[in-house]
Write a protein that holds these residues in place. Structure first.
Motif, PDB file in Angstrom:
ATOM      1  N   PRO A 150      38.395  51.514  28.629  1.00 43.67           N
ATOM      2  CA  PRO A 150      38.979  51.644  30.106  1.00 43.67           C
ATOM      3  C   PRO A 150      38.257  50.477  31.002  1.00 43.67           C
ATOM      4  O   PRO A 150      38.731  50.181  31.782  1.00 43.67           O
ATOM      5  CB  PRO A 150      38.499  52.900  30.558  1.00 43.67           C
ATOM      6  CG  PRO A 150      37.479  53.317  29.568  1.00 43.67           C
ATOM      7  CD  PRO A 150      37.813  52.726  28.204  1.00 43.67           C
ATOM      8  N   GLU A 151      37.164  49.926  30.475  1.00 39.45           N
ATOM      9  CA  GLU A 151      36.482  48.851  31.232  1.00 39.45           C
ATOM     10  C   GLU A 151      37.350  47.714  31.177  1.00 39.45           C
ATOM     11  O   GLU A 151      37.158  46.577  32.062  1.00 39.45           O
ATOM     12  CB  GLU A 151      34.975  48.513  30.593  1.00 39.45           C
ATOM     13  CG  GLU A 151      34.104  49.655  30.553  1.00 39.45           C
ATOM     14  CD  GLU A 151      34.140  50.295  29.134  1.00 39.45           C
ATOM     15  OE1 GLU A 151      35.072  50.559  28.532  1.00 39.45           O
ATOM     16  OE2 GLU A 151      32.984  50.700  29.142  1.00 39.45           O
ATOM     17  N   LEU A 152      38.312  47.369  30.187  1.00 43.76           N
ATOM     18  CA  LEU A 152      39.349  46.162  30.219  1.00 43.76           C
ATOM     19  C   LEU A 152      40.347  46.260  30.896  1.00 43.76           C
ATOM     20  O   LEU A 152      41.174  45.534  31.128  1.00 43.76           O
ATOM     21  CB  LEU A 152      39.429  45.787  28.650  1.00 43.76           C
ATOM     22  CG  LEU A 152      38.318  45.457  27.936  1.00 43.76           C
ATOM     23  CD1 LEU A 152      38.677  45.091  26.547  1.00 43.76           C
ATOM     24  CD2 LEU A 152      37.760  44.101  28.444  1.00 43.76           C
ATOM     25  N   LEU A 153      40.585  47.622  31.526  1.00 39.82           N
ATOM     26  CA  LEU A 153      42.043  47.879  31.959  1.00 39.82           C
ATOM     27  C   LEU A 153      42.112  46.810  33.259  1.00 39.82           C
ATOM     28  O   LEU A 153      43.067  46.699  33.805  1.00 39.82           O
ATOM     29  CB  LEU A 153      42.028  49.280  32.448  1.00 39.82           C
ATOM     30  CG  LEU A 153      42.315  50.126  31.558  1.00 39.82           C
ATOM     31  CD1 LEU A 153      42.529  51.653  31.836  1.00 39.82           C
ATOM     32  CD2 LEU A 153      43.734  49.817  30.782  1.00 39.82           C
ATOM     33  N   ASP A 154      41.083  46.687  33.956  1.00 36.52           N
ATOM     34  CA  ASP A 154      41.081  45.722  35.254  1.00 36.52           C
ATOM     35  C   ASP A 154      40.988  44.542  35.016  1.00 36.52           C
ATOM     36  O   ASP A 154      40.712  43.359  35.755  1.00 36.52           O
ATOM     37  CB  ASP A 154      39.850  46.133  36.286  1.00 36.52           C
ATOM     38  CG  ASP A 154      40.228  47.314  36.804  1.00 36.52           C
ATOM     39  OD1 ASP A 154      41.084  47.791  36.927  1.00 36.52           O
ATOM     40  OD2 ASP A 154      38.887  47.890  37.310  1.00 36.52           O
ATOM     41  N   GLY A 155      40.986  44.160  33.835  1.00 30.35           N
ATOM     42  CA  GLY A 155      41.068  42.635  33.162  1.00 30.35           C
ATOM     43  C   GLY A 155      39.534  41.948  33.045  1.00 30.35           C
ATOM     44  O   GLY A 155      38.583  42.905  33.277  1.00 30.35           O
ATOM     45  N   ILE A 156      39.475  41.074  32.507  1.00 25.59           N
ATOM     46  CA  ILE A 156      37.998  40.326  32.209  1.00 25.59           C
ATOM     47  C   ILE A 156      37.818  39.360  33.815  1.00 25.59           C
ATOM     48  O   ILE A 156      38.660  38.658  33.993  1.00 25.59           O
ATOM     49  CB  ILE A 156      37.982  39.350  31.201  1.00 25.59           C
ATOM     50  CG1 ILE A 156      38.232  40.124  29.838  1.00 25.59           C
ATOM     51  CG2 ILE A 156      36.594  38.737  31.142  1.00 25.59           C
ATOM     52  CD1 ILE A 156      38.543  39.404  28.654  1.00 25.59           C
ATOM     53  N   ASP A 157      36.900  39.597  34.304  1.00 20.12           N
ATOM     54  CA  ASP A 157      36.590  38.889  35.581  1.00 20.12           C
ATOM     55  C   ASP A 157      36.189  37.433  35.340  1.00 20.12           C
ATOM     56  O   ASP A 157      35.626  37.227  34.390  1.00 20.12           O
ATOM     57  CB  ASP A 157      35.154  39.548  36.344  1.00 20.12           C
ATOM     58  CG  ASP A 157      35.172  39.318  37.735  1.00 20.12           C
ATOM     59  OD1 ASP A 157      35.037  38.029  38.038  1.00 20.12           O
ATOM     60  OD2 ASP A 157      35.170  40.011  38.380  1.00 20.12           O
ATOM     61  N   VAL A 158      36.932  36.589  36.137  1.00 21.74           N
ATOM     62  CA  VAL A 158      36.849  35.109  35.954  1.00 21.74           C
ATOM     63  C   VAL A 158      35.280  34.690  36.031  1.00 21.74           C
ATOM     64  O   VAL A 158      34.859  33.945  35.254  1.00 21.74           O
ATOM     65  CB  VAL A 158      37.581  34.468  36.669  1.00 21.74           C
ATOM     66  CG1 VAL A 158      37.216  34.486  38.428  1.00 21.74           C
ATOM     67  CG2 VAL A 158      37.847  33.174  36.393  1.00 21.74           C
ATOM     68  N   VAL A 159      34.541  35.339  36.844  1.00 24.70           N
ATOM     69  CA  VAL A 159      33.110  35.027  36.931  1.00 24.70           C
ATOM     70  C   VAL A 159      32.612  35.305  35.536  1.00 24.70           C
ATOM     71  O   VAL A 159      31.503  34.429  35.182  1.00 24.70           O
ATOM     72  CB  VAL A 159      32.533  35.987  38.103  1.00 24.70           C
ATOM     73  CG1 VAL A 159      30.789  35.760  37.901  1.00 24.70           C
ATOM     74  CG2 VAL A 159      32.972  35.573  39.294  1.00 24.70           C
ATOM     75  N   THR A 160      32.763  36.324  34.787  1.00 24.38           N
ATOM     76  CA  THR A 160      32.286  36.577  33.664  1.00 24.38           C
ATOM     77  C   THR A 160      32.480  35.352  32.584  1.00 24.38           C
ATOM     78  O   THR A 160      31.530  35.024  31.913  1.00 24.38           O
ATOM     79  CB  THR A 160      32.771  37.938  33.092  1.00 24.38           C
ATOM     80  OG1 THR A 160      32.460  38.712  33.794  1.00 24.38           O
ATOM     81  CG2 THR A 160      31.907  38.391  31.722  1.00 24.38           C
ATOM     82  N   VAL A 161      33.854  34.944  32.649  1.00 23.36           N
ATOM     83  CA  VAL A 161      34.166  33.798  31.905  1.00 23.36           C
ATOM     84  C   VAL A 161      33.444  32.570  32.119  1.00 23.36           C
ATOM     85  O   VAL A 161      33.105  31.840  31.356  1.00 23.36           O
ATOM     86  CB  VAL A 161      35.690  33.887  31.847  1.00 23.36           C
ATOM     87  CG1 VAL A 161      36.174  32.607  30.921  1.00 23.36           C
ATOM     88  CG2 VAL A 161      36.310  34.970  31.117  1.00 23.36           C
ATOM     89  N   VAL A 162      33.486  32.204  33.437  1.00 15.56           N
ATOM     90  CA  VAL A 162      32.737  30.920  33.875  1.00 15.56           C
ATOM     91  C   VAL A 162      31.307  31.189  33.665  1.00 15.56           C
ATOM     92  O   VAL A 162      30.927  30.101  33.028  1.00 15.56           O
ATOM     93  CB  VAL A 162      32.814  30.849  35.458  1.00 15.56           C
ATOM     94  CG1 VAL A 162      32.143  29.593  35.979  1.00 15.56           C
ATOM     95  CG2 VAL A 162      34.506  30.704  35.823  1.00 15.56           C
ATOM     96  N   VAL A 163      30.587  32.016  34.002  1.00 14.44           N
ATOM     97  CA  VAL A 163      29.268  32.179  33.754  1.00 14.44           C
ATOM     98  C   VAL A 163      28.978  32.153  32.045  1.00 14.44           C
ATOM     99  O   VAL A 163      27.977  31.427  31.444  1.00 14.44           O
ATOM    100  CB  VAL A 163      28.609  33.354  34.351  1.00 14.44           C
ATOM    101  CG1 VAL A 163      27.301  33.418  33.943  1.00 14.44           C
ATOM    102  CG2 VAL A 163      28.567  33.307  35.948  1.00 14.44           C
ATOM    103  N   GLY A 164      29.806  32.776  31.350  1.00 12.28           N
ATOM    104  CA  GLY A 164      29.719  32.918  29.991  1.00 12.28           C
ATOM    105  C   GLY A 164      29.912  31.540  29.308  1.00 12.28           C
ATOM    106  O   GLY A 164      29.013  31.163  28.587  1.00 12.28           O
ATOM    107  N   LEU A 165      31.132  30.793  29.661  1.00 10.21           N
ATOM    108  CA  LEU A 165      31.414  29.702  29.113  1.00 10.21           C
ATOM    109  C   LEU A 165      30.310  28.417  29.256  1.00 10.21           C
ATOM    110  O   LEU A 165      30.184  27.693  28.556  1.00 10.21           O
ATOM    111  CB  LEU A 165      32.835  29.115  29.184  1.00 10.21           C
ATOM    112  CG  LEU A 165      33.878  29.889  28.707  1.00 10.21           C
ATOM    113  CD1 LEU A 165      35.194  29.476  28.870  1.00 10.21           C
ATOM    114  CD2 LEU A 165      33.787  29.895  27.006  1.00 10.21           C
ATOM    115  N   PHE A 166      30.005  28.563  30.731  1.00 10.16           N
ATOM    116  CA  PHE A 166      29.206  27.317  31.195  1.00 10.16           C
ATOM    117  C   PHE A 166      27.633  27.702  30.824  1.00 10.16           C
ATOM    118  O   PHE A 166      27.030  27.210  29.886  1.00 10.16           O
ATOM    119  CB  PHE A 166      29.500  27.148  32.432  1.00 10.16           C
ATOM    120  CG  PHE A 166      30.679  26.273  32.583  1.00 10.16           C
ATOM    121  CD1 PHE A 166      30.208  24.975  32.877  1.00 10.16           C
ATOM    122  CD2 PHE A 166      31.880  26.501  32.935  1.00 10.16           C
ATOM    123  CE1 PHE A 166      31.506  23.932  32.795  1.00 10.16           C
ATOM    124  CE2 PHE A 166      32.984  25.743  33.078  1.00 10.16           C
ATOM    125  CZ  PHE A 166      32.715  24.600  32.936  1.00 10.16           C
TER     126      PHE A 166
END
Lengths: 315, 505, 172
Positions: B198-214
């Motif tokens: 269910p945690e993925l139903l709202d999609g992955i927050d772009v902040v998580t991706v930006v902070v993760g990748l960078f």
């Protein structure tokens, strides 16, 4: 007689002290992000409960995600916690079904329905549809008339499904165009991108008052004071829907604990501060507590399930 | 004239000592949350809502305005110095600005970002003051077909971000597009790629991706290949500010970035990211220092940063004149209005002019404050790099996890952050650029939803993208961007050949 | 961008297992997306383009670039590791450092709700510093604790953010 009064007094004080004991400090979970509707409701409750010393300190915390079902799952895990509450509402009822959530409302302890907002259907001021009847006639001719609203399966979509059904249009054939949030719906209607738009009255209020939008109908039972819109019922469509918000407790709390929580919210509802809050925020008072709310919750769940099946979102 | 009188009245409200103090608190707080990765102005304002309930509305909004603009100023700092952007609109700055910092030009990059932000914020506020009604009328002409065309235009900017190998850039782009697909499909309500969580139903927050990748990816990679002695202090990156040449190269990008950013912000579904991507593409195309792009070209910082801030000012146009929130922060600001029983929109200007004009005036004041605050700070921030690496990166990890945790108060997001961080680590190891992934993650969902929405409204007519004039114009522009450079090269080569000189391309 | 490789020795030829693994991972991601796409429910709608169309495009895109990478890897192409500040692209990967940092994030994930923000963040900081070869564990610990406490107090008191207090419930 004297004895009876004395007994009543003892019972009463007993009950009061019991409620005072169990309702020391409360925690209210808002199953949404800070700033949203459930969060604002939770914080308003917190304010009134604390200021009127109905309970001890109240703490609000947020567990956002998946239409509130993540918060709901967490509530179900806090079985027997008599000092925990969660705000919820129609949106959660819908989300549980569209998300096929494993956590459902069957096990929660309903406490009270608090507030709500009615939905309106609007058209741009220059639209050729003057009344709901005009729109329904055109809609019957062309079920593909694009109608904008919030996310698929949400309150707005549910309303459009109910309206189609009541107007004799096949709900599986309607062309509901979901936008992300009321702001984008508003822009789509103002910009004449769609035939009509649906959202909570608050989203459209300023534009309706400024004469840029025309409200063809509102989802309340009777006309609402201060809102210039006929009801859908007046327009010949037997549809009523309130985007209500309520409050529930975890499963497995004792009858006394439930009673104490209901009593606290009853007192909150009776306070002047709560009435002021409602007036200031334009929230409709839809208060209902105890067994009435238990029944309402059951009926509402099956009604929403039926609509969602009709529009093809739930199998 | 009427506007000027009203604005002067606004300054009277904004310049009272009490409101100046709130503007300052807001500016400082905004800069602080902007500097930290993952904690943005939306969350800050939302958390402060209950606190401000007992303040007079004008003061509360003046403080919120300070936070709002301040976060934009602050956002560039960590991006430039540490390559750890906290939000998607500063990833371009993180790439180009960080390259400048590595060449000892960190202070200059910070300065051009701050001055560009100031200029864009001020011009944007001027436009908000005098051109809001016209902007709104124009913005409402944009429907789903136009937004789709705009995203296609923004996608062309990827070509400027692909890095050395187009294939590796495409790997990154498709990875981002894939991440963007996760979650409930807005158009049909169906879950996609949620893996039953269910945690993925709202999609992955772009902040998580930006902070993760960078931030996380960078930390893992640097640690794995750490050079030099233990506990060393970071290389000195220079505290020299902008030179005359920097000014000469910055002012046009500032203005162009502003011109791009403001209208995008004013669009109901525009956002601040698209103009930063487009500004970068534009500056790269126009620059006489094309070879410096990707290695620290000041134009690549000046333009996108101005675009980012101008978009922030643009967002206030539909918010104040229509009550239409077009960004996460704007939605919270709208909630703030409603908390006071106020409804932004055409009537608010009449019913509560002191509030609206006080707020607008405080934007000018806030901008000046932020410039005064940030220019000297640029040289202080550069000293951040003198923190020993173990402590610096330890701190980055703490703030990165705090920021991502605060999105949903969920450790599930931290697991996602780590996995995306590992992906960022692998991408650095295999020379795959991370920026295209962010571009794909942001633009992909917009493109898909608007495309399908446009088709729903047209009841399945694919021709809408060409029959609607605005959409058609934008798509022609896309064709020019794609076809233009090769044609221009060919033309130049032909002329050079005729003049008997060797071609320079 | 990539620094020139050491001039004296020519690059070793042959297939690089790491590059091949990456290429196959991209292909696998494409396969995953493709398979998952077919489990998305489809409702009739006016858009004609349903919820599977874009996922299909992305799946094929991933498979395409994955295949292209695989062909390249089989031909012996290899990627040059990125040159970042403080990083030596030609150095072998120090997995121990990656391990320390991973352990730190794991501590944050597992302990945040149980032991509280201050404890888990201090651990993350300290383990992160390990990953950067710090040789002053006590100083790191002191900074870690001070930073975690300051951040906790600033965010919970100042901004009203809810962070798990954990073992320090009632103390801070």
């Amino acid at each position: 007689m004297k004895k009876a009064i004395l007994l009543a007094a003892v019972v009463l004080t007993g009950a009061l002290s019991a409620s005072a004991q169990t309702l020391g400090n409360l925690r209210i979970m808002a199953p949404a992000s800070p700033g949203g509707g459930w969060d604002q409701t939770s914080r308003a409750i917190q304010q009134v409960l604390q200021d009127n010393k109905i309970t001890g300190a109240v703490q609000v915390f947020n567990v956002p995600g998946a239409g509130g079902t993540i918060g709901l799952a967490q509530l179900l895990n806090s079985k027997g916690d008599g000092n925990l509450l969660m705000t919820m509402g129609l949106v959660m009822v819908g989300a549980i079904q569209t998300n096929r959530s494993k956590a459902t409302l069957d096990r929660v302890t309903p406490i009270a329905r608090l507030t709500g907002e009615y939905e309106v259907l609007v058209v741009p001021a220059e639209s050729k549809y003057r009344t709901m009847a005009d729109l329904v006639a055109a809609w019957k001719q062309n079920p593909g008339l694009p109608i904008a609203g919030g996310s698929a399966g949400g309150t707005d979509h549910i309303l459009v499904g109910l309206l189609a059904d009541a107007g004799g249009i096949d709900p599986t054939k309607i062309n509901y165009v979901p936008f992300s949030g009321g702001g984008e719906t508003l822009a789509a209607v103002l910009g004449n991108q769609v035939a009509a738009g649906v959202a909570g009255y608050g989203e459209f209020e300023a534009q309706i008052k400024a004469g840029k939008l025309r409200a063809l109908g509102i989802s309340s039972k009777k006309r609402v004071k201060g809102i210039d819109a006929p009801t859908f019922v007046e327009g010949g469509l037997n549809v009523e829907l309130a985007n209500w918000r309520g409050i529930v407790a975890p499963p497995g709390i004792s009858a006394q604990e439930k009673q104490a929580l209901v009593a606290a919210l009853d007192r909150m509802h009776a306070s002047k501060e709560w009435k002021d809050t409602l007036a200031k925020r334009n929230w409709e008072d839809l208060y209902q507590s105890g067994s009435k709310f238990d029944v309402f919750l059951k009926v509402e769940q099956s009604r929403i399930n039926k609509v969602l099946k009709n529009i093809g979102l739930v199998k | 004239m009427e506007t000027l009188t009203a604005l002067l009245g606004g300054f009277e409200t904004a310049l009272t000592p009490q409101n100046l103090l709130f503007a300052l608190i807001g500016a400082v707080l905004g800069t602080a949350v902007g500097v930290l990765p993952g904690i943005g102005p939306a969350l800050t304002v939302a958390l402060l809502l209950p606190v401000t309930l007992k303040m007079p509305p004008v003061s509360a909004f003046i403080m919120f305005a300070g936070i709002y603009y301040g976060a934009m100023f602050g956002g560039s700092t960590t991006s430039i110095l540490l390559k750890t952007p906290g939000e998607s609109a500063s990833i371009v700055t993180a790439m180009e600005g960080n390259q400048m910092a590595r060449r000892g030009r960190g202070a200059a990059a910070l300065a051009t970002a701050a001055i560009g932000s100031f200029l864009a914020g001020t011009i944007g506020t001027l436009a908000l003051t005098f051109a809001a009604p016209a902007m709104v009328t124009f913005a409402l002409k944009f429907g789903p077909a136009e937004y789709f065309a705009l995203t296609v235009l923004a996608f062309t900017a990827v070509s400027a971000l692909l890095g050395s190998s187009p294939l590796r850039g495409l790997v990154s782009l498709f990875f981002g597009l894939g991440l963007g697909l996760v979650g409930t499909d807005l158009q049909t309500g169906q879950a996609r790629f949620d893996l039953g969580r269910p945690e993925l139903l709202d999609g992955i927050d772009v902040v998580t991706v930006v902070v993760g990748l960078f931030a996380v990816g960078e930390t893992l990679y640097v640690a794995s290949k750490l050079r030099g002695v233990q506990d060393a202090v970071m290389t000195f990156r220079g505290r020299v500010g902008m030179t005359r040449a920097d000014w000469a190269r910055s002012w046009k990008p500032w203005l162009r970035g502003t011109l791009l950013g403001f209208p995008f912000g004013a669009l109901p579904a525009g956002g601040a990211e698209m103009p930063t991507f487009l500004s970068y593409l534009l500056e790269k195309r126009l620059s006489r220092h094309k070879d410096e792009f990707g290695k620290g070209a000041i134009e690549g910082v000046a333009g996108p940063e101005a675009a980012n801030n101008a978009a922030a000012a643009g967002v206030l146009v539909p918010l104040l004149s229509l009550g239409l929130p077009t960004s996460a922060t704007a939605a919270i600001l709208l909630a703030a209005f409603q908390q006071y029983g106020l409804q932004p929109g055409p009537l608010l200007f009449q019913s509560n002019p002191a509030l609206v004009w006080g707020l607008i005036a405080s934007l000018y004041v806030g901008n000046v404050m932020l410039l005064v605050l940030n220019l000297p700070l640029a040289k202080v921030w550069v000293r951040l790099l003198e923190i020993p690496r173990p402590l610096l990166y330890g701190g980055i990890l703490v703030f990165a996890t705090l920021g991502v945790y605060s999105l949903n108060s969920s450790v599930f997001d931290l697991v996602l952050l780590y996995l995306i961080g590992l992906a960022g680590f692998a991408m650095r190891r295999f020379d795959i650029p991370v920026a295209p992934a962010i571009v794909g993650m942001i633009l992909g969902p917009i493109a898909e939803q608007q495309f399908r929405r446009a088709l729903a409204i047209s009841q399945g007519e694919y021709s809408v993208f060409l029959t609607r004039p605005l959409s058609a114009v934008i798509l022609v522009l896309v064709a020019l961007v794609l076809v233009g450079p090769p044609v221009a090269r060919w033309w130049a080569a032909r002329r050079a050949a005729r003049a008997g000189e060797p071609s320079r391309t | 961008m990539t620094s020139p490789s050491s001039p004296d020795s020519p690059r070793p030829r042959g297939i690089s297992p790491a590059d091949l693994a990456l290429a196959l991972a991209v292909v696998a991601l494409g396969v995953f997306f493709l398979v998952e796409t077919f489990s998305i429910d489809v409702n009739p709608g006016y858009a004609r383009v349903g919820p599977r169309f874009f996922p299909l495009l992305v799946s094929f895109g991933l498979l395409g670039v994955g295949a292209w990478l695989t062909v390249g890897a089989l031909r012996g192409e290899r990627a040059e590791p990125a040159a970042e500040e403080d990083a030596d692209p030609d150095a072998p990967i120090n997995w121990r450092s990656v391990g320390w940092i991973s352990l730190g994030v794991l501590a944050q994930v597992l302990l945040l709700d149980r032991a509280g923000f201050v404890v888990s963040s201090a651990l993350l900081f300290w383990l992160g510093a390990r990953g950067f070869h710090s040789d002053r564990p006590l100083r790191d610990l002191a900074v870690a604790v001070v930073l975690s406490v300051v951040v906790y107090v600033a965010f919970t008191r100042g901004l009203g953010l809810t962070l798990p207090p954990g073992v320090l419930r009632g103390v801070l």
